[in-house]
Design an enzyme around this catalytic site. Structure first.
Site, short mmCIF file in Angstrom:
data_model
loop_
_atom_site.label_atom_id
_atom_site.label_comp_id
_atom_site.label_asym_id
_atom_site.label_seq_id
_atom_site.Cartn_x
_atom_site.Cartn_y
_atom_site.Cartn_z
N CYS A 1 55.86 94.95 -72.53
CA CYS A 1 55.41 94.45 -73.85
C CYS A 1 55.43 92.95 -74.04
CB CYS A 1 56.29 95.02 -74.94
SG CYS A 1 56.12 96.73 -75.14
N ARG B 1 63.05 83.12 -65.86
CA ARG B 1 62.58 84.01 -64.79
C ARG B 1 63.37 85.30 -64.78
NH1 ARG B 1 63.60 81.69 -59.90
NH2 ARG B 1 62.22 79.93 -60.34
N SER B 2 63.59 85.86 -65.97
CA SER B 2 64.29 87.15 -66.03
C SER B 2 63.34 88.24 -65.54
CB SER B 2 64.75 87.45 -67.45
OG SER B 2 63.65 87.66 -68.30
N ASP C 1 63.76 78.40 -63.60
CA ASP C 1 65.00 78.92 -64.17
C ASP C 1 66.13 77.94 -63.90
OD1 ASP C 1 66.07 79.44 -61.65
OD2 ASP C 1 66.34 81.59 -62.00
N VAL C 2 67.37 78.30 -64.29
CA VAL C 2 68.47 77.33 -64.17
C VAL C 2 68.67 76.88 -62.73
CG1 VAL C 2 69.96 77.68 -66.17
CG2 VAL C 2 70.05 79.32 -64.29
N PHE D 1 58.99 82.36 -76.57
CA PHE D 1 59.30 83.78 -76.82
C PHE D 1 60.79 84.03 -77.00
CE2 PHE D 1 59.07 83.73 -72.08
CZ PHE D 1 60.31 84.28 -71.78
P1 NAD Z 1 67.92 86.32 -69.64
O1 NAD Z 1 69.25 85.78 -70.02
O2 NAD Z 1 67.83 87.53 -68.80
O3 NAD Z 1 67.08 85.18 -68.87
C1 NAD Z 1 67.11 83.83 -69.25
C2 NAD Z 1 66.29 83.01 -68.27
O4 NAD Z 1 66.23 81.66 -68.73
C3 NAD Z 1 66.86 82.97 -66.87
O5 NAD Z 1 65.81 82.98 -65.93
C4 NAD Z 1 67.59 81.62 -66.83
O6 NAD Z 1 67.73 81.10 -65.55
C5 NAD Z 1 66.64 80.78 -67.68
N1 NAD Z 1 67.30 79.61 -68.25
C6 NAD Z 1 68.39 79.59 -69.04
N2 NAD Z 1 68.71 78.32 -69.37
C7 NAD Z 1 67.79 77.53 -68.78
C8 NAD Z 1 67.59 76.13 -68.74
N3 NAD Z 1 68.39 75.29 -69.38
N4 NAD Z 1 66.54 75.65 -68.03
C9 NAD Z 1 65.71 76.49 -67.37
N5 NAD Z 1 65.87 77.82 -67.39
C10 NAD Z 1 66.89 78.34 -68.07
O7 NAD Z 1 67.13 86.53 -71.02
P2 NAD Z 1 65.80 87.37 -71.37
O8 NAD Z 1 66.09 88.82 -71.45
O9 NAD Z 1 64.67 86.92 -70.52
O10 NAD Z 1 65.55 86.87 -72.84
C11 NAD Z 1 65.31 85.50 -73.10
C12 NAD Z 1 65.01 85.30 -74.57
O11 NAD Z 1 63.81 85.96 -74.89
C13 NAD Z 1 66.07 85.83 -75.50
O12 NAD Z 1 66.19 84.95 -76.59
C14 NAD Z 1 65.50 87.13 -75.97
O13 NAD Z 1 65.95 87.49 -77.25
C15 NAD Z 1 64.04 86.81 -75.99
N6 NAD Z 1 63.18 87.96 -75.85
C16 NAD Z 1 62.15 88.01 -76.70
C17 NAD Z 1 61.29 89.05 -76.67
C18 NAD Z 1 60.14 89.01 -77.62
O14 NAD Z 1 59.37 89.95 -77.69
N7 NAD Z 1 59.94 87.94 -78.34
C19 NAD Z 1 61.47 90.09 -75.78
C20 NAD Z 1 62.52 90.01 -74.88
C21 NAD Z 1 63.37 88.93 -74.94
#
Ligand code: NAD
Length: 319
Positions: A149, A184-185, A207-208, A273
């Protein structure tokens, strides 16, 4: 002074799907007189998940779907409860609010949801099709594969913003575009980078730890994207990727994080997002189009996926 660009809200974009979704629900009245049924499983005490669940429920009902939130107090019973819903013919779609256990068991539970009812598109078959740029489940190309999604929502947002050029052939509509995805989750960032690259873009996936480049190669010679490691993350490297980026997409789950506005090419498209605001106000002085959040479009994609599942099941019965 007046800002050069515009802020576009997810609510305006999701509106363009309302009529399409309602019409489909109407056309299913003969088999689903009360609307298709989506069941959400909540087995954690996360207030954010609870809010998302309520919001999904309201959106469902406003478009003619039925929504049932099933709370599971004992996490260890969740698997059995999902299996019951898999078997229940009155249930059309299933979603689980993660994290439940917060470890690899969650990935297992994701795969317990029947593929035919997986509205979020998290089933392994759907993921593999997406990574391999395969758009159908069957050789006859009758049954469309489901896309996860949130990555799909970002694609639809980019279509709305006309980053996708519809003068180009389907499948190449991002040819010539450069995108940066900060996240890159496995749930959002990696699939999103793959989708954009499969559609012809050059994508820097950040990613980090490091930066990777996803592309279909010179002249889009490959049928699906390839990945190249560009080395460790640094601000310098990020800045370089952004210098000629047409689109910057952020998903960093932190209130403190702010994407450096000075890295944004003048007139770039910026989309966030993350549930935190990853761009500060100054983004508006640089971006041509800025989309501060994507959640509403994600829910539209969830409902669209659900209708596709119902259609696929109908087609399977006719085959
Ligand atoms: P996650 O924690 O699994 O992944 C975070 C990613 O961001 C990792 O790849 C990490 O390395 C990277 N990252 C973190 N800090 C960083 C930095 N300073 N520089 C570069 N990269 C960095 O999180 P997720 O499940 O992917 O969710 C991320 C966000 O998206 C959350 O806020 C979540 O609520 C949101 N989300 C939104 C939706 C939507 O439909 N809008 C859906 C899913 C998740």
């Amino acid at each position: 002074s007046a800002k050069p660009g515009r802020t576009i809200l997810a609510s305006s974009i999701s509106k363009t799907y309302v009529d399409e979704i309602k019409a489909k629900v109407e056309s299913l009245k003969s088999i689903r007189p009360n609307g298709p049924l989506l069941v959400g499983f909540l087995a954690n005490n996360d207030p954010a998940a609870e809010m998302y669940a309520n919001w999904t429920g309201k959106t469902c009902e406003s478009m003619g779907f039925r929504y049932e939130l099933r709370r599971v107090e004992e996490k260890d019973f969740l698997e059995e409860t999902i299996i019951e819903a898999n078997r229940d013919k009155s249930v059309d779609g299933i979603m689980v609010y993660f994290p439940v256990f917060g470890n690899a068991q969650d990935q297992y539970l994701q795969q317990v949801v029947a593929r035919e009812k997986d509205v979020e598109g998290l089933n392994h078959v759907y993921y593999q099709n997406m990574y391999h740029n395969i758009r159908f489940l069957d050789d006859e190309q009758q049954l469309k594969s489901i896309l996860p999604c949130t990555p799909l929502a970002v694609v639809k947002i980019m279509e709305y913003l006309k980053t996708y050029n519809n003068l180009l052939p389907v499948g190449n509509r991002l040819y010539g575009k450069r995108c940066v995805v900060v996240n890159r989750s496995e749930i959002v960032g990696r699939p999103l980078a793959a989708l954009l690259a499969n559609d012809g873009a050059v994508v820097y996936s950040v990613d980090v730890n490091n930066i990777q480049k996803f592309t279909r190669g010179e002249g889009l010679k490959f049928q699906k994207h390839q990945v190249e490691d560009l080395g460790a993350f640094s601000n310098e490297a990020l800045k370089e990727c952004c210098a000629d980026a047409d689109v910057i997409i952020t998903g960093v789950p932190s209130e403190q994080y702010k994407f450096p506005t000075e890295f944004i090419k003048e007139g770039a498209v910026c989309i966030n997002f993350s549930s935190s605001k990853n761009f500060d106000e100054s983004v508006k002085s640089k971006a041509s189009l800025y989309v501060p959040s994507t959640g509403k479009v994600t829910i539209s994609m969830l409902l669209r996926n659900m209708l596709r599942l119902v259609e696929n099941r109908q087609k399977l019965q006719q085959l």
